[in-house]
Every structure is written in C-alpha cells, then in structure tokens.
Design an enzyme around this catalytic site. Structure first.
Site, mmCIF file in Angstrom:
data_model
loop_
_atom_site.group_PDB
_atom_site.id
_atom_site.type_symbol
_atom_site.label_atom_id
_atom_site.label_comp_id
_atom_site.label_asym_id
_atom_site.label_seq_id
_atom_site.Cartn_x
_atom_site.Cartn_y
_atom_site.Cartn_z
ATOM 1 N N GLY A 31 0.538 -1.224 0.240
ATOM 2 C CA GLY A 31 -0.317 -0.059 -0.468
ATOM 3 C C GLY A 31 0.587 1.093 -0.072
ATOM 4 O O GLY A 31 0.252 2.419 0.257
ATOM 5 N N THR A 36 3.189 1.903 -8.921
ATOM 6 C CA THR A 36 3.620 3.459 -9.178
ATOM 7 C C THR A 36 4.919 3.630 -9.177
ATOM 8 O O THR A 36 5.809 4.634 -10.594
ATOM 9 C CB THR A 36 3.069 4.525 -8.501
ATOM 10 O OG1 THR A 36 1.231 4.267 -8.939
ATOM 11 C CG2 THR A 36 2.659 6.076 -9.151
ATOM 12 N N ASP A 58 3.745 -9.656 -8.216
ATOM 13 C CA ASP A 58 3.346 -9.337 -7.366
ATOM 14 C C ASP A 58 2.032 -10.065 -6.951
ATOM 15 O O ASP A 58 1.091 -9.489 -8.216
ATOM 16 C CB ASP A 58 2.110 -7.991 -6.909
ATOM 17 C CG ASP A 58 1.573 -7.646 -5.500
ATOM 18 O OD1 ASP A 58 1.321 -8.387 -4.913
ATOM 19 O OD2 ASP A 58 1.438 -6.732 -5.280
ATOM 20 N N GLU A 236 5.257 6.973 8.138
ATOM 21 C CA GLU A 236 4.289 6.249 8.102
ATOM 22 C C GLU A 236 5.567 5.602 9.710
ATOM 23 O O GLU A 236 6.546 4.756 9.222
ATOM 24 C CB GLU A 236 3.429 6.012 8.492
ATOM 25 C CG GLU A 236 1.949 7.397 8.001
ATOM 26 C CD GLU A 236 1.605 6.346 7.668
ATOM 27 O OE1 GLU A 236 0.133 4.709 7.890
ATOM 28 O OE2 GLU A 236 0.457 6.611 7.300
ATOM 29 N N ASN A 263 7.766 8.688 -0.178
ATOM 30 C CA ASN A 263 5.550 8.376 -0.926
ATOM 31 C C ASN A 263 4.752 8.915 -0.581
ATOM 32 O O ASN A 263 4.226 9.047 0.980
ATOM 33 C CB ASN A 263 5.220 6.912 -2.056
ATOM 34 C CG ASN A 263 5.204 7.414 -2.907
ATOM 35 O OD1 ASN A 263 4.403 8.830 -3.755
ATOM 36 N ND2 ASN A 263 3.915 6.449 -3.658
#
Length: 336
Positions: A31, A36, A58, A236, A263
């Site tokens: 995620g 991208t 994946d 995060e 990102n």
C-alpha cells in the site's frame, strides 16, 4: 565528520545514469505505491536504455492497472513506448505459470519433463516458488533486455525472491546428486508408456542448464554494479519499521541498497489555509522524515507527493516519473 558530508542527490538519477545495472528491485510494505514507483522508474530508464522490462511478481498484478493495459506471463510492449515491455508472473504458481512455448520441442520430451520436474520439485519443500523465479530468469536472460525492473510483492515475498538463487542452487544440487539414481527409473517409466524418444537426459540437461543460469544470476545479484534495490515507504511508523527491517535483510543477503523513496507526502504551502487533518498529517510526516534523514544519511532519499488524482495510464505515469529525476516542487505543478 559525517556532519560535513554533502547530502546525496534526493532522486533516482544515480540509478538511471548507472548503465551497468541489469536488475533493479522495487519493494516495501503493502500500500505504499511500489507499482507506481517501479513503473515510473521503468519509464525513465526507457529514455536512456535500449530495452527495458518491468516484471510484476506481486499476485495482485498492479502494473496492468497502472498502465491501464492487460499484461500476461509473456513480455508485452507497453502502449505508447517503443522499448518498454511488461510481464506478470505468479510466484505461487510454480512452473505452471511459465509460457507453454518454453517447453515446446520437436517431440514430447520437454513437455513430459515439465510434469516430471514439477513432481520432483514438489518433493523439496520451499523450492517451488524459487523455481518459478529461476525459470523466469532463464527466460529473461535469453531475451537480452538492457535492464529489468521488478515490481515486487510485499516485504515477506520480496525477501524470498531475493534469496531464491541460493534456494535453487541448493535444491538443484540435491536433484543432480540423485540424477544417477533417478535416470534408470525414469527411462524405464517412459519406455513403459511407449515414449521411447523421451529419456532422463532431457530432464538432466534442463536442470544443468538452469543451475548454470541461476549460479550466474546469484553472482549478479550480489554485484552492486549490476543489481540494486529501491525501498519504497511512506512517512509512518509501521512503514518506516518495515523499511529498516528490509534494509537490514538486504544487507545481510549482500544486496546493494542505497535508494529510498518516501511516497504520498503532503507538501503544504504556508500561504494557503489547510484543513486541520492535513496540518496534523503534515506534522506526523515531518517527524518521520526527520527520522529517515537521520537513519539514511548515506542514502539517496527521494520524496514524492500525494496527488489529488490517481496515477494511471501511460501518460500519467510518464508525467509522474519526472518526480524521480528532480525534487518535487508543488509551485511548479501545472494548473488546470
């Protein structure tokens, strides 16, 4: 001493300009935008390389969604590009995922070998997924792409992908040591089925060929001139924790890693009012960006924006890919 060092260029320009690179892996926690980023990197590489292949390992196969084009287990040219190709493999499918053409031959020998090889491999725990990668590598090396970009699955799968050459070398070594014992039995078996033109030498030769290729790939993976890994994360806690674990595992495996992409960042303009949630998220991201700067001062850290619209389709990826080459400037964003 370290305080006097100039910070490294905050982009992937170093990778794009390193023309010795053959294998580039892009991975990280689920995620965070790996697809991208890997697609954008492949687009930039296509500007300076003769031919580029991006492979999705994946099972979600997001590169079809990213380029808005259906890809299969056979390299397919990406719409809008002359030298960029894409393919998708399912590492959980083992040898059954390979194109049937790979097992074509003048007789049924290779097709029989496929089934026999799958059965033999199933007897070695953990090698099936690795063998899928091994066969793909053999195919890819025969196609002579200038550079191959891997859009990898989330971290756990990625670490298995990186380790597959060692797993395959070990597994094939066991099979080849049993070759002399298996060969007479296999020859008797195929004779009973009336397939006199099929013999154990076919399977044995295939295993020998594969082991030779995988040994070469294993050497290349540990050569920083030919292989590198790009970690993608978001600002995060859990993503940063996963990134550090990935960097440590890659270092332990002897895989070069000196590029990190952060990102989905907010670039708030002080001159504009922002919602309280945006301001709060911005502060959280700033905190983890400071930690990233401390942890990875000897890495190229590329910062990419969170956009209002999804990045999908060849033109959208082509535009977004420019952010990999120079630091993102929100003031330069085109107005609609």
């Amino acid at each position: 001493m370290a305080d006097n060092l100039e910070p490294l260029e905050p982009s992937l320009q170093n990778l794009v300009e390193q023309d010795s690179l053959k294998w580039i892996f892009v991975g990280g926690k689920g995620g965070v935008g790996k697809t991208t980023c890997s697609s954008s990197l492949a687009v930039q590489l296509s500007k300076v390389r003769e031919s580029v292949l991006i492979i999705s390992t994946d099972p979600a196969h997001n590169i079809s969604d990213a380029f808005d084009q259906k890809f299969t287990k056979v390299p397919t040219k990406v719409n809008g590009f002359d030298n960029l190709f894409a393919m998708e493999i399912d590492p959980n499918a083992g040898l059954n995922e390979l194109p049937e053409e790979y097992f074509d031959g003048e007789n049924e020998a290779l097709r029989v070998s496929k089934g026999v090889m799958q059965e033999m491999i199933n007897a070695l725990p953990g090698i099936d997924e690795a063998m899928s990668y091994a066969e793909v590598m053999k195919l890819v090396k025969g196609m002579n792409f200038s550079v191959v970009v891997f859009d990898t699955a989330p971290t756990g799968h990625t670490l298995r992908l990186i380790a597959f050459p060692q797993v395959v070398e070990k597994g094939l070594g066991k099979l080849l040591r049993l070759k002399m014992k298996v060969a007479p039995l296999l020859s008797q078996f195929v004779s009973m089925l009336g397939m006199a033109d099929v013999n154990a030498d076919t399977l044995s030769q295939k295993l020998d060929d594969m082991l030779r290729v995988i040994t070469q790939v294993n050497e290349q993976f540990k050569n920083p001139d030919q292989t590198t890994f790009v970690c993608v994360c978001i600002a995060e806690f859990f993503s940063l924790y996963e990134t550090e674990r990935l960097v440590q595992e890659l270092t332990k495996c002897g895989i070069d890693v000196h590029n990190i992409i952060v990102n989905q960042l907010l670039f708030l303009q002080k001159s504009h009012d922002s919602c309280s949630m945006c301001a709060s998220r911005f502060k959280i991201q700033e905190k983890y960006l400071d930690q990233i700067a401390d942890l990875y001062e000897d890495f190229h850290v590329t910062k990419l924006p969170l956009l209002e619209k999804e990045v999908r389709g060849p033109e959208s990826i082509r535009s977004f890919s420019e952010n990999l080459m120079k630091p993102y400037d929100p003031k330069a964003e085109p107005k609609e």
